[in-house]
Motif scaffolding. Structure first.
Motif, PDB file in Angstrom:
ATOM      1  N   ALA A 228      35.250  31.964  36.777  1.00 20.28           N
ATOM      2  CA  ALA A 228      35.395  32.777  37.981  1.00 20.28           C
ATOM      3  C   ALA A 228      34.971  34.206  37.704  1.00 20.28           C
ATOM      4  O   ALA A 228      35.279  34.768  36.652  1.00 20.28           O
ATOM      5  CB  ALA A 228      36.841  32.743  38.477  1.00 20.28           C
ATOM      6  N   LEU A 229      34.255  34.795  38.660  1.00 14.65           N
ATOM      7  CA  LEU A 229      33.867  36.202  38.616  1.00 14.65           C
ATOM      8  C   LEU A 229      34.201  36.832  39.956  1.00 14.65           C
ATOM      9  O   LEU A 229      34.142  36.167  40.992  1.00 14.65           O
ATOM     10  CB  LEU A 229      32.374  36.364  38.323  1.00 14.65           C
ATOM     11  N   CYS A 230      34.541  38.125  39.932  1.00 16.64           N
ATOM     12  CA  CYS A 230      34.915  38.797  41.172  1.00 16.64           C
ATOM     13  C   CYS A 230      34.548  40.270  41.086  1.00 16.64           C
ATOM     14  O   CYS A 230      34.774  40.913  40.053  1.00 16.64           O
ATOM     15  CB  CYS A 230      36.421  38.637  41.411  1.00 16.64           C
ATOM     16  N   ASN A 231      33.966  40.802  42.163  1.00 15.22           N
ATOM     17  CA  ASN A 231      33.667  42.233  42.247  1.00 15.22           C
ATOM     18  C   ASN A 231      34.916  43.031  42.574  1.00 15.22           C
ATOM     19  O   ASN A 231      35.886  42.509  43.113  1.00 15.22           O
ATOM     20  CB  ASN A 231      32.612  42.498  43.311  1.00 15.22           C
ATOM     21  N   LEU A 232      34.873  44.330  42.265  1.00 15.85           N
ATOM     22  CA  LEU A 232      35.956  45.237  42.610  1.00 15.85           C
ATOM     23  C   LEU A 232      35.681  45.909  43.942  1.00 15.85           C
ATOM     24  O   LEU A 232      34.518  46.130  44.306  1.00 15.85           O
ATOM     25  CB  LEU A 232      36.121  46.307  41.529  1.00 15.85           C
ATOM     26  N   ASP A 240      34.453  52.593  37.402  1.00 21.58           N
ATOM     27  CA  ASP A 240      33.122  52.446  37.981  1.00 21.58           C
ATOM     28  C   ASP A 240      33.035  51.068  38.618  1.00 21.58           C
ATOM     29  O   ASP A 240      32.696  50.084  37.956  1.00 21.58           O
ATOM     30  CB  ASP A 240      32.060  52.622  36.898  1.00 21.58           C
ATOM     31  N   ALA A 241      33.368  50.997  39.903  1.00 25.62           N
ATOM     32  CA  ALA A 241      33.441  49.700  40.581  1.00 25.62           C
ATOM     33  C   ALA A 241      32.085  49.023  40.686  1.00 25.62           C
ATOM     34  O   ALA A 241      32.008  47.798  40.800  1.00 25.62           O
ATOM     35  CB  ALA A 241      34.046  49.867  41.973  1.00 25.62           C
ATOM     36  N   ALA A 242      30.996  49.791  40.648  1.00 19.55           N
ATOM     37  CA  ALA A 242      29.660  49.202  40.798  1.00 19.55           C
ATOM     38  C   ALA A 242      29.244  48.391  39.581  1.00 19.55           C
ATOM     39  O   ALA A 242      28.360  47.532  39.683  1.00 19.55           O
ATOM     40  CB  ALA A 242      28.632  50.299  41.071  1.00 19.55           C
ATOM     41  N   SER A 243      29.840  48.648  38.421  1.00 20.39           N
ATOM     42  CA  SER A 243      29.444  47.944  37.209  1.00 20.39           C
ATOM     43  C   SER A 243      30.614  47.263  36.513  1.00 20.39           C
ATOM     44  O   SER A 243      30.471  46.790  35.393  1.00 20.39           O
ATOM     45  CB  SER A 243      28.772  48.919  36.230  1.00 20.39           C
ATOM     46  N   THR A 244      31.779  47.195  37.153  1.00 19.67           N
ATOM     47  CA  THR A 244      32.955  46.556  36.570  1.00 19.67           C
ATOM     48  C   THR A 244      33.317  45.325  37.383  1.00 19.67           C
ATOM     49  O   THR A 244      33.325  45.359  38.615  1.00 19.67           O
ATOM     50  CB  THR A 244      34.151  47.529  36.539  1.00 19.67           C
ATOM     51  N   ILE A 245      33.625  44.245  36.701  1.00 18.63           N
ATOM     52  CA  ILE A 245      33.959  42.986  37.348  1.00 18.63           C
ATOM     53  C   ILE A 245      35.224  42.411  36.730  1.00 18.63           C
ATOM     54  O   ILE A 245      35.659  42.836  35.652  1.00 18.63           O
ATOM     55  CB  ILE A 245      32.820  41.956  37.226  1.00 18.63           C
ATOM     56  N   LEU A 246      35.810  41.449  37.414  1.00 24.27           N
ATOM     57  CA  LEU A 246      36.899  40.660  36.862  1.00 24.27           C
ATOM     58  C   LEU A 246      36.358  39.297  36.463  1.00 24.27           C
ATOM     59  O   LEU A 246      35.571  38.694  37.198  1.00 24.27           O
ATOM     60  CB  LEU A 246      38.025  40.491  37.888  1.00 24.27           C
ATOM     61  N   THR A 247      36.759  38.825  35.296  1.00 28.23           N
ATOM     62  CA  THR A 247      36.333  37.518  34.810  1.00 28.23           C
ATOM     63  C   THR A 247      37.553  36.631  34.618  1.00 28.23           C
ATOM     64  O   THR A 247      38.584  37.077  34.121  1.00 28.23           O
ATOM     65  CB  THR A 247      35.570  37.630  33.474  1.00 28.23           C
ATOM     66  N   GLY A 248      37.432  35.374  35.007  1.00 28.90           N
ATOM     67  CA  GLY A 248      38.479  34.391  34.787  1.00 28.90           C
ATOM     68  C   GLY A 248      37.977  33.324  33.844  1.00 28.90           C
ATOM     69  O   GLY A 248      36.971  32.671  34.101  1.00 28.90           O
ATOM     70  N   SER A 249      38.674  33.149  32.728  1.00 26.51           N
ATOM     71  CA  SER A 249      38.201  32.254  31.674  1.00 26.51           C
ATOM     72  C   SER A 249      39.162  31.095  31.470  1.00 26.51           C
ATOM     73  O   SER A 249      40.333  31.147  31.864  1.00 26.51           O
ATOM     74  CB  SER A 249      38.031  33.035  30.363  1.00 26.51           C
ATOM     75  N   SER A 250      38.677  30.062  30.800  1.00 30.34           N
ATOM     76  CA  SER A 250      39.498  28.898  30.515  1.00 30.34           C
ATOM     77  C   SER A 250      40.580  29.178  29.490  1.00 30.34           C
ATOM     78  O   SER A 250      41.460  28.336  29.285  1.00 30.34           O
ATOM     79  CB  SER A 250      38.613  27.744  30.004  1.00 30.34           C
ATOM     80  N   ASP A 251      40.533  30.344  28.827  1.00 30.47           N
ATOM     81  CA  ASP A 251      41.605  30.675  27.890  1.00 30.47           C
ATOM     82  C   ASP A 251      42.824  31.240  28.595  1.00 30.47           C
ATOM     83  O   ASP A 251      43.814  31.599  27.956  1.00 30.47           O
ATOM     84  CB  ASP A 251      41.105  31.649  26.819  1.00 30.47           C
ATOM     85  N   GLY A 252      42.781  31.345  29.928  1.00 33.88           N
ATOM     86  CA  GLY A 252      43.936  31.761  30.703  1.00 33.88           C
ATOM     87  C   GLY A 252      44.018  33.233  31.015  1.00 33.88           C
ATOM     88  O   GLY A 252      45.004  33.680  31.603  1.00 33.88           O
ATOM     89  N   TYR A 253      43.001  34.017  30.653  1.00 31.31           N
ATOM     90  CA  TYR A 253      43.035  35.453  30.881  1.00 31.31           C
ATOM     91  C   TYR A 253      42.112  35.863  32.037  1.00 31.31           C
ATOM     92  O   TYR A 253      40.996  35.356  32.166  1.00 31.31           O
ATOM     93  CB  TYR A 253      42.597  36.217  29.632  1.00 31.31           C
TER      94      TYR A 253
END
Length: 447
Positions: A228-232, A240-253
């Protein structure tokens, strides 16, 4: 971190664009909505079950008046969020539908486990166009409004670009085989660059001005798949919302990651051993959502959260707060305070160290020119866990195109917290099957 129990495994989550309401799609086929306030208090607003089969994907239209749901039943459902009326297009696809995305007021897209992408006009019963350039499941969609183009990622290792203005049922561009399943996609830097999450944990960077043939950068660091990926939101302070994202990984973080220069800001949410399925961001509009006095079922949605009148709204001041909704293979929706996270990580060294207390800033990565050759980014993201074990196999329907779906919720193992570590598993080896990545244990021997 507030948690909203929903009673079954969650496959997708979306937030209302103007009200404090969050919608979840469940393994049981239910679509449940919850109202929440700035403290994270919540209450259910409605629960509908369009299908007895699992609901894999959700998408809201621009004003939040209609919710689109898809799943194993191969139908496309349109749910009126005010009246709870359901309109069904049975047999919308020949295979299980994995993703749905609202594009414009007159257009939405669906993608199934066989790689078929269909465009729909909500005013018509039949699909507008069908694309068949992929041969494996559709994992995610990205809408490029400036070019009226839809980008799809697939388990076949490619992404494709479809121009919805064209009358031809074929893509205008398709990438080379990336030799890995492409699982998620977002745009950064004003849409100039595209970030794609992969099965092996690499973030692949595509430059739109360089074409869609191959990625131009690769950012390693996630020890397991990036599902999973998500914009701010653009108005988040201290970042810097234009170059920062949230990542969802299978390791639970759920991680906050800055791209170019590459830097891990910190861990936003921890789901223990549960892999992250989807991430969504909502709130920030400073008002409560339970405004309906009556519905078709003559229900009154008023409580300590939502009994304010319009006059009360004018007089009261509501705190603007952005919430991150993240879901794993569990029966709770985790809500994390996004602004609070970045506020806690404000400051040069603090932001570089992130939530782990480990300096990961290193040198700055410079963005490459359009005519530069493809190269790997040497900056890697730190792994917040010393547990390099592979994700649990035999999981229930994860929307990966396997088709092994059960309508009954299976018992899940108990979660546990892991100790933060300073290591990064450099030698990740992909195994057969999704979300199964082994890590060289020798790397951790010296920790």
């Amino acid at each position: 971190m507030p948690e909203i129990p929903v009673g079954a495994q969650i496959f997708d989550v979306v937030f209302h664009p103007t009200f404090s309401t969050v919608y979840t799609g469940l393994l049981t086929g239910h679509v449940k909505a919850f109202a929440y306030d700035e403290q994270g208090n919540h209450q259910p607003t409605f629960s509908v079950r369009p299908s007895k089969s699992s609901c894999r994907g959700l998408s809201l239209d621009g004003d939040g008046s209609h919710l689109y749901a898809v799943g194993k039943g191969k139908a496309l459902y349109t749910i009126d969020t005010q009246t709870e009326d359901i309109d069904s297009r049975a047999g919308a696809h020949d295979a299980t539908i994995n993703r749905v995305k609202h594009l414009m007021s007159w257009l939405l897209a669906t993608g199934d486990d066989d790689g078929t992408v269909k465009l729909w006009d909500p005013r018509q019963r039949d699909c507008v166009r069908t694309y068949t350039q992929h041969f494996d499941y559709i994992s995610d969609f990205l809408w490029l409004d400036d070019k009226r183009q839809l980008v799809s990622t697939s388990g076949d290792g490619t992404l494709s670009v479809m121009d919805v203005r064209s009358k031809k049922s074929e893509s205008v561009a398709q990438s080379e085989d990336q030799e890995d399943e492409l699982l998620s996609i977002v745009a950064i830097k004003g849409g100039a660059k595209i970030v794609v999450g992969t099965q092996i944990g690499i973030l692949s960077i595509f430059n739109r001005s360089s074409g869609w043939g191959d990625c131009v950068d690769r950012v390693p660091g996630h020890p397991m798949s990036v599902d999973a990926l998500c914009n701010l939101p653009p108005d988040i302070p201290n970042v810097d919302a234009a170059s920062t994202i949230l990542t969802g990984s299978s390791d639970g973080y759920v991680r906050a990651v800055q791209i170019l220069p590459t830097k891990l800001i910190g861990v936003v949410a921890d789901h223990g051993e549960w892999p992250i399925e989807r991430i969504s961001i909502g709130g920030g509009h400073g008002q409560l959502s339970i405004e309906r006095a009556e519905t078709s079922a003559d229900k009154v949605y008023s409580s300590k959260i939502g009994n304010q009148t319009d006059e009360n709204h004018q007089d009261a001041e509501y705190q603007r707060r952005w919430w991150v909704g993240s879901v794993g293979h569990e029966d709770v929706l985790r809500m994390s305070d996004l602004e609070g996270f970045f506020r806690d990580n404000e400051g040069g060294e603090a932001a570089a160290k992130g939530a782990l207390g480990v300096d990961v800033s290193g040198g700055e990565d410079s963005d490459i020119d359009d005519d530069d050759e493809q190269e790997d980014v040497s900056q890697e993201l730190p792994n917040p866990s010393t547990d390099g074990a592979a994700a649990a196999e035999g999981e229930s329907d994860s929307g990966d195109g396997s088709g092994q779906d059960s309508d009954e919720e299976e018992p899940q193992p108990a979660t546990h917290k892991r100790k933060a570590g300073k290591g990064l598993p450099l030698n990740a080896v992909k195994k057969k099957g999704r979300n199964t990545v082994a890590v060289e244990r020798s790397f951790f021997d010296e920790l």
